[in-house]
Design a protein around this motif. Structure first.
Motif, short mmCIF file in Angstrom:
data_model
loop_
_atom_site.label_atom_id
_atom_site.label_comp_id
_atom_site.label_asym_id
_atom_site.label_seq_id
_atom_site.Cartn_x
_atom_site.Cartn_y
_atom_site.Cartn_z
N ASN A 1 0.79 -1.08 -0.17
CA ASN A 1 0.00 0.18 0.01
C ASN A 1 0.60 1.55 0.01
OD1 ASN A 1 -2.40 -1.68 0.13
ND2 ASN A 1 -2.30 -1.78 2.28
N ALA A 2 1.87 1.22 -0.91
CA ALA A 2 2.64 2.30 -0.92
C ALA A 2 1.98 3.75 -1.36
CB ALA A 2 3.91 2.18 -1.88
N ALA A 3 1.23 3.61 -2.13
CA ALA A 3 0.56 5.12 -2.48
C ALA A 3 -0.54 5.46 -1.46
CB ALA A 3 -0.49 4.68 -3.87
N ARG A 4 -1.01 4.56 -0.53
CA ARG A 4 -1.88 4.91 0.53
C ARG A 4 -0.87 5.54 1.55
NH1 ARG A 4 -6.82 3.36 3.11
NH2 ARG A 4 -6.49 3.21 5.33
N LEU A 5 0.40 4.92 1.85
CA LEU A 5 1.13 5.41 2.87
C LEU A 5 1.46 6.88 2.40
CD1 LEU A 5 3.48 2.57 3.76
CD2 LEU A 5 1.82 3.64 5.35
N ALA A 6 2.00 7.07 1.22
CA ALA A 6 2.44 8.35 0.69
C ALA A 6 1.30 9.45 0.75
CB ALA A 6 3.08 8.05 -0.79
N SER A 7 0.09 9.13 0.56
CA SER A 7 -1.00 10.15 0.51
C SER A 7 -1.24 10.38 2.10
CB SER A 7 -2.20 9.48 -0.19
OG SER A 7 -2.73 8.15 0.62
N ARG A 8 -1.28 9.28 2.92
CA ARG A 8 -1.60 9.75 4.25
C ARG A 8 -0.43 10.57 5.03
NH1 ARG A 8 -5.65 7.94 2.73
NH2 ARG A 8 -7.19 6.36 3.85
N THR A 9 0.76 10.20 4.58
CA THR A 9 1.93 11.26 4.88
C THR A 9 1.63 12.41 4.62
OG1 THR A 9 3.25 9.17 4.84
CG2 THR A 9 4.32 11.40 4.95
N LEU A 10 1.51 12.54 3.19
CA LEU A 10 1.17 14.28 2.92
C LEU A 10 -0.11 14.90 3.66
CD1 LEU A 10 2.04 16.31 0.84
CD2 LEU A 10 0.30 15.28 -0.64
N LEU A 11 -1.18 13.90 3.80
CA LEU A 11 -2.20 14.60 4.40
C LEU A 11 -1.97 14.81 5.81
CD1 LEU A 11 -5.22 14.97 4.73
CD2 LEU A 11 -5.56 12.54 5.43
N TRP A 12 -1.10 14.09 6.60
CA TRP A 12 -0.84 14.53 7.92
C TRP A 12 -0.10 15.58 8.04
CZ3 TRP A 12 -3.52 13.91 12.41
CH2 TRP A 12 -4.58 12.86 12.27
N PHE A 13 1.10 15.76 7.17
CA PHE A 13 2.11 17.05 6.86
C PHE A 13 1.26 18.31 6.92
CE2 PHE A 13 5.93 14.89 5.03
CZ PHE A 13 6.27 14.34 6.15
N MET A 14 0.04 18.21 6.16
CA MET A 14 -0.89 19.33 6.04
C MET A 14 -1.76 19.61 7.08
SD MET A 14 -2.16 18.47 1.99
CE MET A 14 -3.11 19.96 1.80
N ILE A 15 -2.05 18.65 7.86
CA ILE A 15 -3.04 18.76 8.99
C ILE A 15 -2.25 19.50 10.09
CG2 ILE A 15 -4.11 17.67 10.91
CD1 ILE A 15 -5.09 15.31 8.83
#
Length: 440
Positions: free
Chosen positions: A81-95
């Motif tokens: 789930n690399a794409a999911r991990l990358a998107s979640r990482t970016l989302l939490w960076f923004m939050i």
């Protein structure tokens, strides 16, 4: 036994944090002595020692960022789930950036940091380096492959590394020799950077001593409210928001996080460089139970884009401070613009010492005078220590939160995390017991 060898052996037994604190105290004393007694040679020595330490860190920045990003992207192929991990990482960076900028704005509105300072618009000066949205967007793509490395344009280096990493993923096995070489070069750079990190206590003496000798306590007094605001804002994020996220979102013990992340946080405070601290940040994040394959992506990505101190709290407070000095009223729309710039434009800080480009990007978006940057340059080194410590803590926090939510965090490793220094890797791959922070 050789005297130098005896000194080195004795120093290796002293905890690294003790060496750092000793450097801070000695730097303050020497800086005060150089200023109060007008000792020119001591002033110059402190300046040169600090400059050399920072220059050694910067020397490794360009190749380190390139190979770290390249290897981190290709390592995603090893993660489910690399794409999911990358998107979640970016989302939490923004939050977390949004929360940080909200705290910065709230503190600025409550304390009015620009009032009563005695500063006027005439005290400001145009900065040497500025940022705008046009420069930011058009400056991502380099005109050649050499200039970004010679001029240390980290954003362009990240772009080239990302393109190379994605291309390597597409090539598959054909790119294996290149990836093997990139991993070896990255390990070599990290080993060399470890030698620089061992000089951090000495660099601390020079950096802190020069700041005190050059600026003095009088100047700090003029910026007392603003300085306190930056430190309080960073402390609220570091010791309030982050523990709350760890306890409620990741559902782990916040104290264990700070124990494990301490070597990276203390080095960030001294070096004032997220990229220079990046290898140590990656190591402590792994020690906190985050899988290495994910950490090798999230930490380098965060070191160049995740800046809660430099790109969220600081520009929010600085914009309010400068607006008050220049008597420019700000409205709700302006505050929303500050939040937008902080969340979207944080990559402009690029993990280097200082946040001038990010600040000018914020000011130009708001239409505030860029001369206001000159008001803050004198006090910047003192502010940058706390800002960078907050940056690096956030860069370690997000992978822990994401890993915990995705069920890939090693809870047993997290529970064992301690504040002990990260050891240097030995030549045979085993870890030595030198008791100093390492980068591999």
């Amino acid at each position: 036994m050789c005297p130098l060898s005896a000194i080195s052996k004795t120093a290796s037994k002293v905890p690294f944090w003790v060496q750092i604190v000793a450097g801070l105290v000695l730097g303050v004393l020497l800086g005060w002595l150089a200023r109060s007694q007008d000792i020119g040679w001591l002033y110059t020595t402190l300046e040169k020692v600090g400059d050399i330490f920072v220059q050694l860190l910067k020397l490794a920045v360009a190749p380190l960022v390139f190979f770290a990003i390249l290897v981190s992207i290709t390592n995603l192929r090893k993660v489910n789930n690399a794409a999911r991990l990358a998107s979640r990482t970016l989302l939490w960076f923004m939050i977390t950036s949004l929360i940080a900028v909200a705290i910065g704005l709230a503190i600025g509105l409550l304390t009015n940091p620009g009032a009563g300072t005695g500063l006027t618009p005439k005290d400001g000066a145009l900065p040497k380096h500025t940022g705008s949205w046009i420069d930011f967007l058009t400056g991502i793509v380099p005109s050649d492959v050499i200039t970004p490395f010679t001029e240390l344009n980290v954003l362009q280096i990240v772009f080239m590394a990302a393109v190379a990493g994605i291309a390597a993923l597409q090539l598959g096995e054909k790119a294996a020799p290149i990836l093997s070489l990139a991993e070896s070069v990255l390990e070599l750079l990290q080993k060399a950077l470890w030698w620089v990190i061992r000089l951090a206590p000495l660099g601390t003496v020079g950096l802190i001593g020069y700041a005190i000798a050059d600026y003095g306590w009088d100047l700090i007094g003029k910026y007392a409210t603003f300085t306190a605001d930056v430190y309080i804002g960073c402390a609220l994020v570091l010791f309030g928001v982050y523990p709350l996220l760890l306890a409620t979102v990741a559902k782990v013990n916040p104290l264990q996080f700070f124990k494990g992340a301490w070597p990276a946080i203390q080095l960030a405070f001294v070096s004032r460089s997220s990229v220079g601290t990046m290898p140590v940040t990656q190591k402590v994040t792994e020690r906190l139970g985050v899988p290495k394959e994910y950490t090798s992506f999230a930490v380098p990505f965060g070191a160049t884009t995740k800046m809660d101190g430099c790109a969220a709290i600081y520009p929010a407070l600085a914009a309010i401070f400068i607006a008050q000095i220049f008597d420019v009223p700000l409205n709700v729309g302006d505050y929303l613009l500050i939040a937008f710039v902080s969340v979207v434009g944080s990559a402009a800080t690029a993990g280097l010492t200082g946040a001038t480009v990010m600040l000018t990007l914020t000011l130009s978006t708001l239409g505030l005078p860029l001369e206001g940057v000159g008001l803050l340059l004198a006090i910047d080194p003192i502010l940058d220590m706390m800002r960078t410590a907050t940056n690096v803590a956030g860069q370690a926090l997000v992978p822990v939160v994401v890993a915990a939510r995705e069920g890939i965090l090693d809870k047993e490793a997290y529970a064992r995390a301690s504040a002990s220094p990260v050891d240097a890797p030995a030549a045979d791959g085993a870890e030595s017991k030198a008791g100093v922070p390492a980068t591999a």
